[in-house]
Design an enzyme around this catalytic site. Structure first.
Site, PDB file in Angstrom:
ATOM      1  N   GLY A  14       0.780  -1.236   0.000  1.00  0.00           N
ATOM      2  CA  GLY A  14       0.000   0.000   0.000  1.00  0.00           C
ATOM      3  C   GLY A  14       0.810   1.284   0.000  1.00  0.00           C
ATOM      4  O   GLY A  14       0.354   2.300   0.525  1.00  0.00           O
ATOM      5  N   ASN A  16       1.479   3.168  -2.640  1.00  0.00           N
ATOM      6  CA  ASN A  16       0.740   4.148  -3.453  1.00  0.00           C
ATOM      7  C   ASN A  16      -0.475   4.667  -2.704  1.00  0.00           C
ATOM      8  O   ASN A  16      -0.827   5.843  -2.791  1.00  0.00           O
ATOM      9  CB  ASN A  16       0.330   3.532  -4.790  1.00  0.00           C
ATOM     10  CG  ASN A  16       1.458   3.575  -5.797  1.00  0.00           C
ATOM     11  OD1 ASN A  16       1.811   4.638  -6.293  1.00  0.00           O
ATOM     12  ND2 ASN A  16       2.055   2.426  -6.065  1.00  0.00           N
ATOM     13  N   ARG A  94      -6.256  -8.355  -8.473  1.00  0.00           N
ATOM     14  CA  ARG A  94      -7.338  -9.148  -9.066  1.00  0.00           C
ATOM     15  C   ARG A  94      -7.776  -8.485 -10.369  1.00  0.00           C
ATOM     16  O   ARG A  94      -7.900  -7.251 -10.419  1.00  0.00           O
ATOM     17  CB  ARG A  94      -8.569  -9.226  -8.133  1.00  0.00           C
ATOM     18  CG  ARG A  94      -8.303  -9.689  -6.743  1.00  0.00           C
ATOM     19  CD  ARG A  94      -7.789 -11.098  -6.654  1.00  0.00           C
ATOM     20  NE  ARG A  94      -8.735 -12.081  -7.187  1.00  0.00           N
ATOM     21  CZ  ARG A  94      -8.424 -13.364  -7.370  1.00  0.00           C
ATOM     22  NH1 ARG A  94      -7.214 -13.807  -7.086  1.00  0.00           N
ATOM     23  NH2 ARG A  94      -9.317 -14.202  -7.847  1.00  0.00           N
ATOM     24  N   HIS A 112       0.168   1.594 -13.171  1.00  0.00           N
ATOM     25  CA  HIS A 112       0.927   0.477 -13.728  1.00  0.00           C
ATOM     26  C   HIS A 112       2.406   0.875 -13.767  1.00  0.00           C
ATOM     27  O   HIS A 112       2.739   1.971 -14.224  1.00  0.00           O
ATOM     28  CB  HIS A 112       0.420   0.147 -15.136  1.00  0.00           C
ATOM     29  CG  HIS A 112       1.129  -1.014 -15.737  1.00  0.00           C
ATOM     30  ND1 HIS A 112       0.913  -2.309 -15.312  1.00  0.00           N
ATOM     31  CD2 HIS A 112       2.081  -1.085 -16.698  1.00  0.00           C
ATOM     32  CE1 HIS A 112       1.694  -3.129 -16.002  1.00  0.00           C
ATOM     33  NE2 HIS A 112       2.407  -2.411 -16.849  1.00  0.00           N
ATOM     34  N   ASP A 148      -4.523  -3.282 -18.453  1.00  0.00           N
ATOM     35  CA  ASP A 148      -3.453  -2.297 -18.630  1.00  0.00           C
ATOM     36  C   ASP A 148      -3.619  -1.478 -19.910  1.00  0.00           C
ATOM     37  O   ASP A 148      -2.640  -1.117 -20.573  1.00  0.00           O
ATOM     38  CB  ASP A 148      -2.066  -2.965 -18.567  1.00  0.00           C
ATOM     39  CG  ASP A 148      -1.791  -3.581 -17.202  1.00  0.00           C
ATOM     40  OD1 ASP A 148      -2.353  -3.091 -16.206  1.00  0.00           O
ATOM     41  OD2 ASP A 148      -1.031  -4.560 -17.135  1.00  0.00           O
ATOM     42  N   ALA A 176       8.433   7.522  -8.774  1.00  0.00           N
ATOM     43  CA  ALA A 176       7.623   8.227  -9.788  1.00  0.00           C
ATOM     44  C   ALA A 176       6.137   7.931  -9.590  1.00  0.00           C
ATOM     45  O   ALA A 176       5.293   8.820  -9.709  1.00  0.00           O
ATOM     46  CB  ALA A 176       8.068   7.816 -11.189  1.00  0.00           C
TER      47      ALA A 176
HETATM   48  C1  GRF Z   1       3.032  -0.816  -7.689  1.00  0.00           C
HETATM   49  O1  GRF Z   1       4.261  -0.941  -8.363  1.00  0.00           O
HETATM   50  C2  GRF Z   1       1.906  -0.680  -8.665  1.00  0.00           C
HETATM   51  O2  GRF Z   1       2.243   0.050  -9.810  1.00  0.00           O
HETATM   52  C3  GRF Z   1       1.649  -2.110  -9.034  1.00  0.00           C
HETATM   53  O3  GRF Z   1       1.791  -2.818  -7.832  1.00  0.00           O
HETATM   54  C4  GRF Z   1       2.674  -2.107  -6.964  1.00  0.00           C
HETATM   55  C5  GRF Z   1       1.916  -1.845  -5.693  1.00  0.00           C
HETATM   56  O4  GRF Z   1       2.733  -1.291  -4.696  1.00  0.00           O
HETATM   57  N1  GRF Z   1       0.379  -2.249  -9.688  1.00  0.00           N
HETATM   58  P1  GRF Z   1       2.102  -0.637  -3.406  1.00  0.00           P
HETATM   59  O5  GRF Z   1       1.183  -1.698  -2.786  1.00  0.00           O
HETATM   60  O6  GRF Z   1       1.337   0.577  -3.825  1.00  0.00           O
HETATM   61  O7  GRF Z   1       3.252  -0.320  -2.528  1.00  0.00           O
END
Ligand code: GRF
Length: 197
Positions: A14, A16, A94, A112, A148, A176
């Site tokens: 988590g 992001n 999922r 992505h 995607d 990024a």
């Molecule tokens: C990120 O690299 C995202 O782009 C990909 O899975 C990863 C998730 O990382 N879809 P986090 O759980 O947000 O740390």
């Protein structure tokens, strides 16, 4: 303008999600994180969301087996009481069916770890290195039924350096990601993201 209410769907650490939560603390940020949902009961991100005082829900996919529709109905049921305007997928592992995606058309975002349309799918950093790519990066896009794909909202490129490993390149891309996901959410919440392509 009232702030848009956002649900974040996660499966793992988590980071992001945390970037979105932190951005949404800004008084002028046009969205608030109202709910975090995980399909993994043990996801580290759930703890981080709770620590931030955000409502959480777990919808474990396992009891549904191959019944994707049943899992997604449960997901909708978990989300419905929270008055959600937008959903951000953030490491949600999922695949969603056209039915669920259709419920949230142009209100469902994904991040992505590659410069789409290059390197769709998994293991993007290793594949970028193996391909000899000089640039790699991250993309936030609207979700459409094809994986995607879908209109791109924001991208950021990073260099691939000669000594890069999957880990070093992945860390550069992740930094990024943490910059562009809040930017993209802001654009969508303000109605400034591309609506068609
Ligand atoms: C990120 O690299 C995202 O782009 C990909 O899975 C990863 C998730 O990382 N879809 P986090 O759980 O947000 O740390």
């Amino acid at each position: 303008m009232p702030k848009k209410r956002v649900a974040i769907l996660i499966s793992g650490r988590g980071s992001n999600m945390v970037a979105l939560i932190d951005a949404a603390k800004g008084i002028d940020f046009p969205a608030e994180i109202a709910l975090v949902v995980s399909n993994e009961p043990a996801a580290q991100g759930l703890e981080r969301a709770r620590a931030a005082g955000i409502a959480t829900a777990v919808v474990d996919h396992r009891p549904y087996g191959t019944d994707r529709a049943g899992f997604e109905r449960a997901l909708q049921t978990a989300i419905a009481p929270h008055g959600i305007d937008l959903i951000c997928l953030a490491g949600f592992m999922r695949l969603l069916t056209p039915w669920f995606i259709g419920q949230w058309e142009r209100r469902l975002l994904n991040i992505h770890p590659a410069l789409l349309p290059a390197f769709k799918g998994l293991d993007t950093h290793a594949r970028a290195i193996a391909a000899g790519a000089k640039q790699h990066g991250a993309t936030v896009h609207f979700v459409v039924p094809e994986m995607d794909s879908g209109p791109i909202i924001v991208q950021e490129a990073v260099p691939v350096l000669p000594d890069d490993t999957e880990a070093t390149l992945g860390a550069r891309v992740l930094a990024a990601e943490h910059r562009i996901y809040p930017q993209a959410l802001r654009m969508v919440a303000e109605g400034r993201a591309a609506e068609s392509r």
